[in-house]
Design a protein around this motif. Structure first.
Motif, PDB file in Angstrom:
ATOM      1  N   UNK A 361       0.796  -1.231   0.000  1.00 24.43           N
ATOM      2  CA  UNK A 361       0.000   0.000   0.000  1.00 24.43           C
ATOM      3  C   UNK A 361       0.829   1.282   0.000  1.00 24.43           C
ATOM      4  N   UNK A 362       2.118   1.175   0.271  1.00 25.03           N
ATOM      5  CA  UNK A 362       2.956   2.373   0.236  1.00 25.03           C
ATOM      6  C   UNK A 362       3.113   2.872  -1.200  1.00 25.03           C
ATOM      7  N   UNK A 363       3.159   4.177  -1.377  1.00 26.00           N
ATOM      8  CA  UNK A 363       3.244   4.758  -2.717  1.00 26.00           C
ATOM      9  C   UNK A 363       4.571   5.481  -2.955  1.00 26.00           C
ATOM     10  N   UNK A 367       9.300  -0.580  -2.949  1.00 26.60           N
ATOM     11  CA  UNK A 367       9.394  -1.932  -2.406  1.00 26.60           C
ATOM     12  C   UNK A 367      10.449  -2.695  -3.202  1.00 26.60           C
ATOM     13  N   UNK A 368      11.641  -2.803  -2.621  1.00 25.12           N
ATOM     14  CA  UNK A 368      12.725  -3.490  -3.322  1.00 25.12           C
ATOM     15  C   UNK A 368      13.795  -3.940  -2.343  1.00 25.12           C
ATOM     16  N   UNK A 376      13.483   6.529  -0.405  1.00 23.87           N
ATOM     17  CA  UNK A 376      13.088   5.690   0.719  1.00 23.87           C
ATOM     18  C   UNK A 376      12.600   4.342   0.220  1.00 23.87           C
ATOM     19  N   UNK A 377      13.019   3.294   0.928  1.00 21.79           N
ATOM     20  CA  UNK A 377      12.779   1.921   0.493  1.00 21.79           C
ATOM     21  C   UNK A 377      12.125   1.126   1.616  1.00 21.79           C
ATOM     22  N   UNK A 378      11.389   0.096   1.236  1.00 21.05           N
ATOM     23  CA  UNK A 378      10.722  -0.746   2.218  1.00 21.05           C
ATOM     24  C   UNK A 378      10.787  -2.195   1.772  1.00 21.05           C
ATOM     25  N   UNK A 379      10.854  -3.110   2.742  1.00 28.06           N
ATOM     26  CA  UNK A 379      10.784  -4.529   2.431  1.00 28.06           C
ATOM     27  C   UNK A 379      10.280  -5.279   3.656  1.00 28.06           C
ATOM     28  N   UNK A 406      12.696  -0.482   6.937  1.00 34.80           N
ATOM     29  CA  UNK A 406      12.704   0.759   6.169  1.00 34.80           C
ATOM     30  C   UNK A 406      14.137   1.222   5.961  1.00 34.80           C
ATOM     31  N   UNK A 407      14.411   1.757   4.782  1.00 33.91           N
ATOM     32  CA  UNK A 407      15.636   2.505   4.519  1.00 33.91           C
ATOM     33  C   UNK A 407      15.186   3.905   4.151  1.00 33.91           C
TER      34      UNK A 407
END
Length: 426
Positions: A361-363, A367-368, A376-379, A406-407
């Motif tokens: 759901x993050x925009x 996501x990687x 900013x990155x998420x996984x 989170x990064x």
């Protein structure tokens, strides 16, 4: 002013670099060539025999890469460095110099999932055996030492949880055992922590992350602190014994406090071949020029977002050493006073499914599988980077089923918080 030691930001821009002597180019050129012409037969023989320094073949060394190596060594406070194709390649090259089949090394259990996999499985093909220790229990490192132990490996700031390792305490164990301490400094970068100042003998980085900083190049680097006596008890024959491929040269005897970096180049990189592209070296060099500016923004943003998440009703816990309530806050104040880094984890009350839903759901967050980008990155580690581990091992490494990593990038923190708010609400 000529005697003044340059500051960190000055080194990040200038260390290792000079205007090109032929063209006057100010930026370091990309020497996109495979090979280099010798002056004559004697010159060629002296290069191949390690009797003089110079360029032979880009698999072994390249002028663009050399500037990168000198710059990172200067930032870390080391004697020399070697750039390679990736952070994983750096770890293989380091261990090749230290370990013989049947030897062991001790590693902190809180590590990047790829390193856990490399150490647990791929290294077995070389006969190198890992013994795990708990970075929250320094005595576990002492208990793990055996006559076969040849090194200790830790991360300064652990991936994915962002915990801070007590480098000096682990260094004391390494000194007592008579083995080198290797510190992966990827998440901190030398802007936040310089492990050599705290007892590290070897520092490794994934250049892909904060040093390059822009998500466009893969690379790794090995930094030699010049602090370890490789000849003391002949436990490290690659450095202390005559090398038949170089007419009997003893590398430590010949090259002294940068012998380990030389061994990694002329025994590891030469034969294993994980060479860094000069083009990638150029991009990473460009990234390093803004490292201090970026890292401070990364840290400031990360702290603000960690504070926001710690008060959110959907979040059960936040693991960020920059928070005063965090168990690692005192270590962060000691080792990383300018900030606790940009990578951290938090746990969701909804468990595994909530973690998967959030990243979907993050925009604004991407996501990687990377960290250290300007973006900013998420996984969700349990379903990706740490998926090869069983549930118990996931929890021990800080990647339980409810954990999201989170990064934090350098965007406006208000926009990042708004994106997290909408995704958590969804």
């Amino acid at each position: 002013m000529s005697d003044r030691l340059p500051g960190f930001s000055t080194l990040a821009v200038h260390a290792g670099a000079q205007p090109d002597p032929t063209t006057g180019a100010r930026a370091t050129p990309i020497y996109q060539t495979t090979s280099f012409v010798f002056n004559d037969a004697d010159h060629a023989a002296s290069l191949f025999g390690l009797q003089s320094f110079g360029n032979i073949y880009t698999r072994i060394g390249n002028p663009t890469n050399a500037v990168l190596e000198e710059r990172v060594a200067a930032l870390e406070g080391g004697t020399a460095a070697l750039a390679v194709a990736s952070g994983h390649a750096a770890q293989v090259v380091v261990m090749q110099q230290l370990l013989q089949p049947g030897d062991e090394f001790i590693a902190a259990r809180k590590l990047y999932g790829g390193s856990i996999n490399q150490f647990s499985h791929s290294f077995k093909s070389f006969g190198w055996n890992v013994v795990w220790a708990d970075p929250d229990d320094i005595a576990s490192f002492e208990r793990a030492v055996t006559p076969r132990t040849k090194a200790i490996f830790i991360e300064s700031i652990a991936n994915p949880g962002g915990s801070i390792t007590d480098i000096e305490a682990v260094s004391t164990v390494a000194r007592k055992a008579g083995v080198p301490l290797i510190v992966d400094n990827t998440l901190a970068s030398p802007y936040l922590i310089r492990p050599i100042d705290h007892g590290a003998d070897i520092v490794v980085h994934s250049l892909t992350k904060f040093l390059g900083g822009h998500g466009n190049s893969i690379g790794g680097v090995i930094v030699d602190a010049g602090t370890f006596d490789w000849s003391k008890d002949n436990r490290y024959p690659m450095l202390s014994e005559p090398r038949p491929e170089y007419h009997g040269i003893k590398l430590h005897e010949t090259f002294g406090n940068f012998a380990f970096a030389i061994a990694c180049r002329v025994l590891g990189l030469r034969d294993l071949g994980p060479a860094l592209s000069p083009f990638n070296a150029f991009l990473i060099l460009t990234g390093i020029e803004t490292l201090p500016l970026r890292m401070q923004r990364h840290c400031d943003n990360a702290k603000a977002i960690a504070e926001f998440l710690s008060g959110h009703p959907a979040v059960s816990s936040v693991s960020y050493a920059g928070l005063s309530s965090d168990k690692y806050n005192q270590l962060a104040r000691k080792y990383s006073p300018k900030g606790a880094g940009a990578v951290f984890t938090f746990s969701l009350k909804g468990g595994y499914d909530a973690g998967v839903s959030l990243v979907s759901n993050l925009k604004l967050f991407s996501h990687l599988a990377n960290v250290g980008d300007t973006r900013s990155l998420v996984i969700h580690p349990a379903s990706t980077t740490h998926s090869q581990l069983d549930d118990a091992a996931k929890v021990k490494s800080g990647a339980g089923p409810d954990v999201v990593r989170l990064s934090i990038g350098i965007e406006d923190k208000e926009d990042l918080i708004a994106d997290l708010e909408q995704a958590l609400s969804a």
